[in-house]
Design a protein around this motif. Structure first.
Motif, mmCIF file in Angstrom:
data_model
loop_
_atom_site.group_PDB
_atom_site.id
_atom_site.type_symbol
_atom_site.label_atom_id
_atom_site.label_comp_id
_atom_site.label_asym_id
_atom_site.label_seq_id
_atom_site.Cartn_x
_atom_site.Cartn_y
_atom_site.Cartn_z
ATOM 1 N N ASN A 1 16.159 -10.061 2.382
ATOM 2 C CA ASN A 1 16.771 -9.546 1.149
ATOM 3 C C ASN A 1 18.117 -10.199 0.894
ATOM 4 O O ASN A 1 18.453 -10.549 -0.249
ATOM 5 N N VAL B 1 19.075 -12.395 -2.468
ATOM 6 C CA VAL B 1 20.227 -12.107 -3.336
ATOM 7 C C VAL B 1 21.120 -13.333 -3.450
ATOM 8 O O VAL B 1 21.584 -13.691 -4.535
ATOM 9 N N SER C 1 21.834 -15.455 -6.882
ATOM 10 C CA SER C 1 23.208 -15.628 -7.349
ATOM 11 C C SER C 1 23.522 -17.090 -7.611
ATOM 12 O O SER C 1 24.135 -17.437 -8.629
ATOM 13 N N LEU D 1 14.050 -10.336 -6.048
ATOM 14 C CA LEU D 1 15.252 -9.610 -5.636
ATOM 15 C C LEU D 1 15.042 -8.105 -5.747
ATOM 16 O O LEU D 1 15.403 -7.345 -4.836
ATOM 17 N N SER E 1 14.977 -5.607 -2.558
ATOM 18 C CA SER E 1 16.025 -4.586 -2.546
ATOM 19 C C SER E 1 15.435 -3.198 -2.361
ATOM 20 O O SER E 1 16.031 -2.341 -1.686
ATOM 21 N N VAL F 1 25.837 -3.770 1.332
ATOM 22 C CA VAL F 1 25.609 -3.610 -0.114
ATOM 23 C C VAL F 1 26.721 -4.280 -0.915
ATOM 24 O O VAL F 1 26.470 -4.962 -1.914
ATOM 25 N N THR F 2 27.959 -4.117 -0.455
ATOM 26 C CA THR F 2 29.091 -4.710 -1.164
ATOM 27 C C THR F 2 29.013 -6.231 -1.166
ATOM 28 O O THR F 2 29.201 -6.883 -2.193
ATOM 29 N N LEU G 1 26.457 -8.219 -0.778
ATOM 30 C CA LEU G 1 25.323 -8.774 -1.523
ATOM 31 C C LEU G 1 25.427 -8.504 -3.014
ATOM 32 O O LEU G 1 25.419 -9.440 -3.829
ATOM 33 N N TYR G 2 25.521 -7.229 -3.362
ATOM 34 C CA TYR G 2 25.297 -6.846 -4.752
ATOM 35 C C TYR G 2 26.561 -6.843 -5.610
ATOM 36 O O TYR G 2 26.484 -7.070 -6.814
ATOM 37 N N ILE G 3 27.704 -6.571 -4.996
ATOM 38 C CA ILE G 3 28.935 -6.531 -5.792
ATOM 39 C C ILE G 3 29.598 -7.896 -5.807
ATOM 40 O O ILE G 3 29.873 -8.464 -6.860
ATOM 41 N N LEU H 1 26.767 -10.792 -7.102
ATOM 42 C CA LEU H 1 26.146 -10.627 -8.414
ATOM 43 C C LEU H 1 27.154 -10.444 -9.539
ATOM 44 O O LEU H 1 26.817 -10.643 -10.699
#
Length: 329
Positions: free
Chosen positions: A121, A125, A129, A164, A168, A195-196, A198-200, A203
């Protein structure tokens, strides 16, 4: 517009105390007793040390020499894209690593299948990106050098976006199951870091250029937590060993060791990111048509970021006995 400029300058200033020392610390840890490590590690890890510590810097030096002597502006610009490629990879690996470290410290372990899902995962991500950045950003400038993007078809973006979402969902289901089964032992800090990262950070990074100043600061701060935990445990161990080996001597105190480590990070970061490239820019006699007067600052920044990925990929491996000894003490 003025507020954005002020924020950018504020985080550029903070980089001297957060971002740049985090790079310098990784160099310090990696090259400290470098040749002793080559003799005391197994064959596979020894090759990784040699490749990251000697081969990669040589490749980078040859690449940038070719760009400069051939006055290949566009090839130099693609190095910025390569930096983004490896930086994103590094971000997700750090997020995954923080999750694994937190799970070990909390004694809440994931099985191999779950680890693979988290890792896959993370890579998806990161890939999305980077592809998205190349799709929406045609050019961006760093220290007077434009770094160029690759042509990316729409279908690849949709394909990676769908993948993704699916990966996720699998990762989220593991978090939910572990949290439900044992909330007290659930590695909350590691989950937040994962989570921070990868996603914040990845992305949202492409939403606005100012975020390229802000996100690395948070990444570096997260990295420094691990580095200082490692170094504190190492310094304590060294102090005890020296005191035991010679009870009548007065070994360097732990606080003094840590102060020296922090100072080396600050000075090393300043030299690598500002002093050395500025000197080279000033004394360079190249007639670089199309190149800026800060070209070598660009080269140093890109080189350090790319090299940092490779040396970190060796430092924090499970096979590195120092990590198991000092990080989890």
């Amino acid at each position: 517009e003025m507020a954005i400029i002020k924020v950018s300058f504020a985080f550029l200033f903070l980089a001297n105390f957060i971002n740049h020392p985090h790079f310098a610390h990784s160099y310090h840890i990696f090259y400290r007793d470098f040749f002793a490590k080559l003799h005391n590690t197994d064959f596979k890890l020894r090759n990784r040390f040699i490749f990251a510590g000697l081969t990669v810097p040589l490749i980078l030096a040859c690449f940038f020499a070719i760009c400069l002597f051939n006055k290949n502006y566009q090839l130099l610009g693609f190095a910025g894209n390569a930096m983004a490629f490896f930086a994103g990879w590094h971000y997700v690996k750090q997020g995954y690593g923080m999750l694994m470290v937190s799970s070990v410290l909390k004694r809440s372990f994931y099985n191999e299948r779950e680890k693979n899902i988290f890792l896959i995962n993370a890579y998806i991500v990161w890939g999305f990106s980077w592809v998205y950045a190349n799709r929406v950003i045609s050019e961006r400038e760093l220290w007077g050098v434009e770094y160029f993007a690759f042509s990316v078809p729409n279908w690849s973006l949709w394909l990676m976006g769908g993948t993704l979402i699916i990966s996720s969902v699998f990762a989220a289901s593991i978090f939910i199951r572990h949290c439900w089964n044992d909330y007290g032992a659930f590695p909350k800090n590691g989950a937040v870091a994962y989570v921070t990262s990868l996603y914040i950070w990845l992305l949202v990074l492409n939403i606005h250029p100012v975020l390229t100043f802000i996100v690395p600061a948070f990444h570096s701060a997260q990295y420094l937590i691990v580095v200082w935990r490692y170094e504190i445990n190492r310094s304590n161990e060294e102090f005890k060993r020296e005191k035991f080996a010679n009870p009548h001597s007065k070994p360097i105190s732990v606080n003094r060791r840590l102060m020296n480590f922090g100072l080396l990070g600050l000075v090393g970061g300043w030299i690598g990111f500002w002093f050395a490239p500025s000197i080279v820019d000033q004394i360079s006699h190249f007639e670089l048509d199309g190149f800026s007067t800060t070209t070598f600052i660009f080269i140093f920044w890109v080189s350090i970021n790319i090299h940092h990925f490779f040396i970190d990929n060796v430092i924090w491996r499970r096979e590195n006995t120092d990590v198991n000894k000092f990080l989890f003490s």
